[in-house]
Design an enzyme around this catalytic site. Structure first.
Site, PDB file in Angstrom:
ATOM      1  N   ASN A 205      44.216  35.342  38.006  1.00 20.82           N
ATOM      2  CA  ASN A 205      43.558  36.416  37.275  1.00 20.82           C
ATOM      3  C   ASN A 205      44.454  36.817  36.102  1.00 20.82           C
ATOM      4  OD1 ASN A 205      45.549  38.227  38.263  1.00 20.82           O
ATOM      5  ND2 ASN A 205      44.290  38.750  40.042  1.00 20.82           N
ATOM      6  N   GLU A 208      48.050  37.946  37.075  1.00 21.55           N
ATOM      7  CA  GLU A 208      48.817  36.832  37.630  1.00 21.55           C
ATOM      8  C   GLU A 208      49.256  35.878  36.530  1.00 21.55           C
ATOM      9  OE1 GLU A 208      46.625  36.740  42.035  1.00 21.55           O
ATOM     10  OE2 GLU A 208      45.900  35.491  40.376  1.00 21.55           O
ATOM     11  N   ASP A 275      37.911  35.469  44.968  1.00 14.89           N
ATOM     12  CA  ASP A 275      37.714  34.466  46.017  1.00 14.89           C
ATOM     13  C   ASP A 275      36.330  33.830  45.906  1.00 14.89           C
ATOM     14  OD1 ASP A 275      40.210  34.732  47.184  1.00 14.89           O
ATOM     15  OD2 ASP A 275      39.573  36.310  48.549  1.00 14.89           O
TER      16      ASP A 275
END
Length: 334
Positions: A205, A208, A275
């Site tokens: 993301n 990250e 996810d």
């Protein structure tokens, strides 16, 4: 048309086989009411009303893939404890193969306990082990994973930075996957993506990506490009796919980039949307669609789940309905 491709792919290959390797854990929810403060300390007294145990971490990816229709094998390390038994029980009920789930006597199973009062999180208690497996344990696991990788259509690494996917184990998995010409799709964590080198897709993301590229923030398209270039050079990954929450998805292929704006008109909760995106991309690539097509479908899948409260899964039929609605809206406009 994307809808026709989805239907044709399902007919040609009904249940792709996907191996999910990562940090398996339990999400534990305590729901209650609080009407007074404790006489012992300035904290609320929670009157417990219900208790729920669900799969967390890589288990959420597994459940998303099962919901889409994949045949899933899960691999991870758990302890010989109650939470570990719960992981195995839930996976088995989902019809997931657990032959590659490694029970380690020196390890505790990660469990995240959330205390919620009237739907609001009051506190979270984590019990976890973040140590790597021993070299002996990793070698034993790789012997089991060798045939699993060979027989899978695709390999997903779901890394929650809990120590299981050590640099050595991760490199071994990717090396074996490349030997069998299997695509590896990674949901990464940490500040060193070198261990993911040679993967087909890495899907961080925004935050990250900033950590991995060692850039303070990646709020603009230009800073996203710079951060992506750093990670691509570090990992030699074929595709870097960055989820941007309410801003959609950005796909990087060497020096090219494509932005897919978010499809949702209403956003209630983005919990678990990453996810869902990872699972949907993995599922449709395993079915034979290309990366851009898989990302477009994943964007619609994310639109479905973020209109719901809490982590949710999605089915292929729900995605098709979403695509049909978009097509009807475009036809009305034109």
């Amino acid at each position: 048309m994307l809808i026709d491709k989805i239907k044709s792919a399902r007919l040609a290959k009904k249940r792709p086989t996907i191996l999910v390797i990562g940090d398996l854990m339990i999400d534990h929810y305590l729901h209650g009411k609080a009407n007074r403060l404790s006489p012992e300390a300035p904290v609320p007294v929670v009157n417990l009303k219900s208790e729920v145990f669900t799969l967390g971490g890589a288990g959420n990816v597994v459940q998303n893939l099962v919901s889409l229709g994949a045949e899933v094998t899960a691999s991870g390390a758990i302890g010989n404890d109650i939470a570990g038994a719960q992981v195995l029980e839930i996976l088995s009920k989902e019809g997931v193969s657990t032959s590659s789930v490694f029970t380690n006597e020196d390890r505790i199973t990660t469990i995240k306990t959330r205390i919620l009062v009237d739907g609001h999180q009051l506190a979270r208690l984590d019990k976890e082990c973040t140590d790597h497996l021993s070299a002996e344990a990793e070698n034993a696991l790789m012997k089991e994973l060798y045939s699993q990788i060979e027989n899978a259509d695709l390999v997903v690494l779901s890394d929650y930075n809990k120590g299981f996917l050590s640099p050595g184990l991760t490199r071994s998995i990717i090396t074996v996957a490349k030997r069998f010409n299997k695509k590896v799709i990674v949901d990464p964590k940490g500040n060193n993506y070198a261990k993911y080198s040679g993967s087909f897709i890495i899907k961080p993301n925004r935050s990250e990506l900033a950590v991995a590229a060692k850039i303070e923030n990646v709020d603009s398209k230009g800073s996203l490009q710079v951060a992506a270039s750093i990670v691509i050079e570090q990992t030699d990954v074929e595709y870097l796919i960055v989820t941007l929450s309410e801003d959609g998805i950005m796909i990087f292929d060497n020096n090219e980039s494509t932005v897919l704006p978010v499809k949702a008109t209403e956003v209630y909760d983005v919990t678990g949307a990453g996810d869902t995106v990872l699972s949907t991309i993995s599922y449709f690539i395993a079915l034979g669609l290309n990366v851009l097509e898989a990302c477009e479908i994943a964007n619609h899948a994310a639109a479905i789940v973020i209109r719901q409260i809490g982590s949710a899964t999605v089915t292929v039929d729900e995605i098709i309905i979403e695509l049909e609605k978009e097509l009807q809206n475009l036809q009305q406009i034109n």
